[in-house]
Design a protein around this motif. Sequence first.
Motif, PDB file in Angstrom:
ATOM      1  N   UNK A 181       0.755  -1.109   0.114  1.00 16.61           N
ATOM      2  CA  UNK A 181      -0.064  -0.064   0.125  1.00 16.61           C
ATOM      3  C   UNK A 181       1.068   1.265  -0.106  1.00 16.61           C
ATOM      4  N   UNK A 182       1.274   1.730  -1.242  1.00 17.14           N
ATOM      5  CA  UNK A 182       2.200   2.755  -1.364  1.00 17.14           C
ATOM      6  C   UNK A 182       1.773   3.917  -0.510  1.00 17.14           C
ATOM      7  N   UNK A 186       3.216   6.321   2.172  1.00 16.95           N
ATOM      8  CA  UNK A 186       3.356   7.757   2.028  1.00 16.95           C
ATOM      9  C   UNK A 186       3.212   8.619   3.478  1.00 16.95           C
ATOM     10  N   UNK A 187       1.771   8.025   3.541  1.00 13.43           N
ATOM     11  CA  UNK A 187       1.201   8.894   4.649  1.00 13.43           C
ATOM     12  C   UNK A 187       2.044   8.765   6.040  1.00 13.43           C
ATOM     13  N   UNK A 193       7.696  13.077   9.034  1.00 11.23           N
ATOM     14  CA  UNK A 193       8.269  14.538   8.927  1.00 11.23           C
ATOM     15  C   UNK A 193       7.325  15.544   9.717  1.00 11.23           C
ATOM     16  N   UNK A 194       6.104  15.426   9.700  1.00 13.24           N
ATOM     17  CA  UNK A 194       5.129  16.359  10.574  1.00 13.24           C
ATOM     18  C   UNK A 194       5.509  16.149  12.051  1.00 13.24           C
ATOM     19  N   UNK A 201       3.984   1.697  13.047  1.00  7.18           N
ATOM     20  CA  UNK A 201       3.129   1.818  11.931  1.00  7.18           C
ATOM     21  C   UNK A 201       3.081   0.725  11.061  1.00  7.18           C
ATOM     22  N   UNK A 202       1.962  -0.074  10.963  1.00  2.00           N
ATOM     23  CA  UNK A 202       1.842  -1.272  10.056  1.00  2.00           C
ATOM     24  C   UNK A 202       1.773  -1.068   8.515  1.00  2.00           C
ATOM     25  N   UNK A 203       2.515  -1.921   8.053  1.00  2.00           N
ATOM     26  CA  UNK A 203       2.711  -1.792   6.630  1.00  2.00           C
ATOM     27  C   UNK A 203       3.108  -3.209   6.116  1.00  2.00           C
TER      28      UNK A 203
END
Length: 483
Positions: A181-182, A186-187, A193-194, A201-203
């Motif tokens: 899930x690109x 990205x999110x 960064x934010x 964070x699950x990926x």
Amino acid sequence: MKKSNVYNRSLIEASLDPLVTIGREGKITDVNEATEKVTGYLRQDLIGTDFSDYFTEPEKAKKGYLQVFRDGFVRDYPLEVHNKDGNIIPVLYNASVYRDESGEVIGVFAAARDISKLKKVQDELRFASLYNRSLIEASLDPLVTIGAEGNITDVNRATEKVTGYSRDELIGTDFLDYFTEPKKAREGYQKVFKEGSVRDYALEIKHKNGHITPVLYNASVYRDDSNRVIGVFASARDITELKEAEKILKLKLDELTRSNAELEQFAYVSSHDLQEPLRMIASYLQLLERKYKGNLDSKADKYIRFSVDGATRMQKLIDDLLEFSRVTTHAQEFKPTDLESIFAQVQSNLEISIKENNALISHDPLPTIMADKTQITQVFQNLISNALKFRSESQSEIKISVEKRKNDWLFGIKDNGIGIDPKHSDRIFDVFKRLHKKKDYPGTGIGLSICKKIIERHGGGIWVESELGKGSTFYFTLANLDN
Ligand code: ADP
């Protein structure tokens, strides 16, 4: 000596850098104190000797001063001074020619800078970065650094393994390309960064061969010397096994829930359906008793009496079982429940027994909690009626305490009754488990098991602390759902 010469001399001597002048043939013509210090030789020993003799690589030293004669200067020419004590001092030479009044080159003026400290720092830095690299490579977790544009700037071996691509293939490519899930990747990356970092964070990482690895990412930004964010450092934890275990656990849990529900349904239906024929047996037995008592012989009377007793008792047991299964089948949703009014209700339900026993009941101020009202009433009623029932010779005193803890409420119902041998403290919560004969204390032994089932449905626990002859305290907890 002319005034300007004196001035120059002091300047030269004041320099912390070793200074030296060299004649055309490469002989030392003058030195300052710093040169004496670094070489370990005295001025008079140095003057007239070969400049190149004082270095670990004399040829290189010679090449250096010849270069000055040829080009007029050298900048940061690296050499190592080999001093009298055998020590080696790394230096950088800056040198230029000097001329006589007619403009003729007569020698080289050379200044050395001791870079031992600098070298040491550089060595340490190199070691530290090597050390970091080994740490990064040693990690079983895939690690990656990502630049401001989202391109991969560095990876470790674990990342090569999980993606199937080599380091060279990975570096420079878009970080997002390696996930199922690109968009989500990205999110996550933008979140780092934010907010400066993300946790768990699950990926899912996609391998070149199609294999998918579920991971949890922990990432944070990293900065340059001026504290500017230059990228993201991200480490992934492979949770394949964890996910597998979770899946199995869920299957088992579903299975357990299903079989539990089936069992409860079975208990409910069978006790419910048994009621009817049992009622028939009991009433016909009673009819027999009424009609034929005294007409048959005394043995027959006794048998009928036993049968009636047995049937009545069985009816009671079946009613209790039914009540036990109702804890789940007739459960109501949790609502704010004022325990003060519940307590008042219980007190009025038990009024006769309280009066009979002349019992003293006291209680802490009781809170309002989220609960199934009917069921919580039942818990208080069962525990207080037990405290009244299992009283000792002395006047019954019952104290209800409550304590608000971090995540739950702790209730205590303390009596001064006959007490319980601690070896039975677990068993008494089992269905139909009793410690006394029916003729001593009436009951079927379902009360505490119902309490336990209700409390567990409310996310709490129940237990007893007691000693024979010294009274008992029944404790139970109820989850504090306000938190
Ligand atoms: P029942 O009261 O019908 O016997 P319970 O399940 O309520 O059934 O209690 C089980 C057993 O636990 C009782 O028979 C008694 O032996 C013991 N018990 C319960 N409460 C008390 C108490 N307050 N003091 C002493 N014994 C108790």
